[in-house]
Structure formats: structure tokens, C-alpha cells
Enzyme design. Structure first.
Site, mmCIF file in Angstrom:
data_model
loop_
_atom_site.group_PDB
_atom_site.id
_atom_site.type_symbol
_atom_site.label_atom_id
_atom_site.label_comp_id
_atom_site.label_asym_id
_atom_site.label_seq_id
_atom_site.Cartn_x
_atom_site.Cartn_y
_atom_site.Cartn_z
ATOM 1 N N ARG A 77 0.882 -1.181 0.000
ATOM 2 C CA ARG A 77 0.000 0.000 0.000
ATOM 3 C C ARG A 77 0.905 1.211 0.000
ATOM 4 N NH1 ARG A 77 -5.426 1.712 3.159
ATOM 5 N NH2 ARG A 77 -6.173 0.099 1.766
ATOM 6 N N HIS A 103 -7.158 0.835 -6.897
ATOM 7 C CA HIS A 103 -7.353 -0.035 -5.735
ATOM 8 C C HIS A 103 -8.011 -1.329 -6.243
ATOM 9 C CE1 HIS A 103 -7.576 -1.316 -1.720
ATOM 10 N NE2 HIS A 103 -8.381 -0.416 -1.186
#
Length: 318
Positions: free
Chosen positions: A114, A141
Site C-alpha cells: 500500500r 485499488h
């Protein structure tokens, strides 16, 4: 491991952006996630297809659902997970990403990352010898969008032909992934957003090209009521993402007309469901009444992150 997972094996692949995945590959992951969920509720809480493997979670930004779902997913597949906060690694002292990627590749079987900037993921993937999975970047995402496809499939019984209205910041990373996934699965994607916040043109171009092949469609409008008309799904996300604090007030000002409230949901119709990837800011992008109301499926969405992460790890891990 039985079922269709070996048939659709994608072992060794990176998952940085759904633009890199064909429609059948996206469907394979969603179907695998549905299978994982069915087996979980049938009593198979552990499916040890990754026994002896290790998964590194390299996180530069905060996380609840993504971190926990990947850690639990690894455990339920028989693998070990290692949470590695950015500030806990030598990255915080200036070690190049390419060095970290090469070292981690000697220790672990998958890197879940991330990051703040998408190029950091690309750098990790370029130098890593193991799959790199995007757990969120400023561009996309994909693991969220794949999970959302499972939720939509469960609720509507189909993906092709479903209309999904994305209301809010069109340049949002989750919206980018949903636009691509929806187009590749034959969905009708309507994005309602101010002109200053349109999706990236390269993402739109890619999605529109695929929609022509799959029978789907992609449109962008400034009118949220036009976007939600006839929608099966109304979806929103926070107006101010992590790292956007300097433009927070301006974004709130221009996005105020895009709040998902009862009036907007009524315009979509009685059968429309409400989705939000969470965390939500009640009173900004969505009202309390909608988020907690009978048309909201946000908690199913959150649960489905677990089953989808299991499918992703099982399919991609070498």
C-alpha cells in the site's frame, strides 16, 4: 485445491492495476472468491493451499480492512503474514525501493504493498522476483474493486448488464478500478463528478475500448441524478483521501452537490443498493440514513474483502 482455481491459475502475476487483466481473468478471481466464501460457510475455515509460504504486507499508509483481510486471508490459506510498516523498514532511512524488493524476494513469496504513489508499486514489481499486489495506490485499488464485483454478483445475480453509478470524485483510485472492472465485465458505468475531478483520460479510454467489446458502457456526467437513474448500484467514496488534506476544503465545496442521500437513492429506484468501500464520513459523501439504511450493503462489502484476498493470494502466489 479442487474446484476451478487451478484451471484459472494466474500464478506469478503481479496485480498492480486491472487494466493489465483480461475480462476472463477478472471473472476468474471473482468466481474464486465466491468459491472461497462458500467453502468458508460450509465449515472450511482453513484451506491450506499456501502452507509454508510467507506474505509481506509493506504499508506506507494506514489501513483497517485491507490489512486485516490480507493477514487473516494468509492465515486461512496456511501462510504466514508479516506486517511491515514503511517507517519500520530501511525505506524510512532512504534505502531504494529496488533494494527492498530484491531482498524481500529472497524471504517471502508475495509482496502486498500500500503506497502513496503508483510508481512505487511499479518499482517494487520491476525488481521483485515474486508477485506484487496493489493494496492501494493513488492510481487504483484493484483488490477493492474485485471484492465489490463479488458483492454485486451476490446481490444482483449477475455482472453483465448491471448499471453502477459512481458518485463523487471521478479521479478517486477506487473509482478508477471500478470503471475498468465494470467495463471489462459488461456493466454500464455512469460516473457523476465535477468537471475538475474527471477520471484520468487514459483510464477512461481503456475502459471505453473494453466496454465496446463486452457490451457495457462508460459515461461521465456532472449530474448525479442523471447518473443514478435506473442504477442497480449507487457507489460513493470519501471526498478527501489520505494525503489530500491541503485541498480538503476545496474538494468539500465542489463535491457538496454529490452527497448520496435519500433523495438521490430514491431517484435511482427502489431496487438500487448502496455501496461504499469505507471508511465513511457521515454527513459528507453519504448521510447516516443511507449508510445505515436497508439498501446499504457496506458490511457485506467489508466481509467480502476477506474472501477476495484469499482468492487473489491463492491464484497469484507461486
Amino acid at each position: 485445491m479442487g474446484g476451478g482455481l487451478t484451471l484459472y491459475s494466474l500464478k506469478g502475476r503481479d496485480l498492480l492495476c486491472l487494466t493489465d487483466y483480461a475480462p476472463w481473468e477478472i471473472r476468474a478471481i471473482v468466481e474464486a472468491a465466491r468459491m472461497m466464501k462458500e467453502r468458508f460457510y460450509a465449515g472450511e475455515r482453513v484451506i491450506p493451499v499456501l502452507r509454508g509460504r510467507s506474505v509481506a504486507l509493506v504499508f506506507e499508509k494506514h489501513s483497517t480492512r485491507t490489512r486485516v483481510s490480507f493477514e487473516v486471508a494468509a492465515y486461512q490459506l496456511g501462510a504466514q503474514s508479516l506486517y511491515l510498516g514503511w517507517d519500520q523498514l530501511q525505506l524510512a532511512r532512504g534505502e531504494p525501493l529496488k533494494d527492498t524488493a530484491r531482498v524481500l524476494s529472497r524471504y517471502v513469496d508475495v509482496i502486498v504493498a500500500r503506497v502513496r504513489r503508483h510508481w512505487e508499486l511499479e518499482e517494487l514489481a520491476r525488481y521483485a522476483d515474486v508477485p506484487v499486489i496493489n493494496a492501494l495506490s493513488d492510481l487504483s485499488h484493484p483488490v477493492q474493486a474485485l471484492s465489490d464485483m463479488l458483492t454485486i454478483l451476490e446481490r444482483t445475480g449477475r455482472l453483465g448488464g448491471v448499471k453502477i453509478a459512481l458518485v463523487g470524485d471521478g479521479g478517486d483510485n477506487v473509482f478508477h478500478s471500478l470503471i475498468v472492472a465494470g467495463a471489462k465485465l459488461g456493466m454500464h458505468v455512469a460516473v457523476a463528478t465535477p468537471r475538475q475531478l474527471r477520471p484520468r483520460e487514459d483510464i477512461l479510454r481503456h475502459a471505453i475500448e473494453w466496454a465496446r467489446e463486452t457490451g457495457g458502457s462508460v459515461e461521465v456526467t456532472e449530474d448525479p441524478f442523471e447518473a443514478v437513474r435506473g442504477a442497480d448500484v449507487v457507489y460513493t467514496d470519501v471526498w478527501v483521501s489520505m494525503g489530500q488534506e491541503d485541498v480538503a476544503e476545496e474538494k468539500r465545496r465542489i463535491l457538496r452537490p454529490y452527497q448520496v442521500n435519500e433523495r438521490l437513492m430514491d431517484a435511482a429506484g427502489d431496487k438500487a443498493i448502496f455501496m461504499h468501500c469505507l471508511p465513511a464520513v457521515r454527513g459528507e459523501e453519504v448521510t447516516e440514513e443511507v449508510l445505515e439504511g436497508p439498501r446499504s450493503v457496506v458490511w457485506d462489502q467489508a466481509e467480502n474483502r476477506l474472501h477476495t484476498q484469499k482468492a487473489i493470494l491463492a491464484l497469484l502466489a507461486p
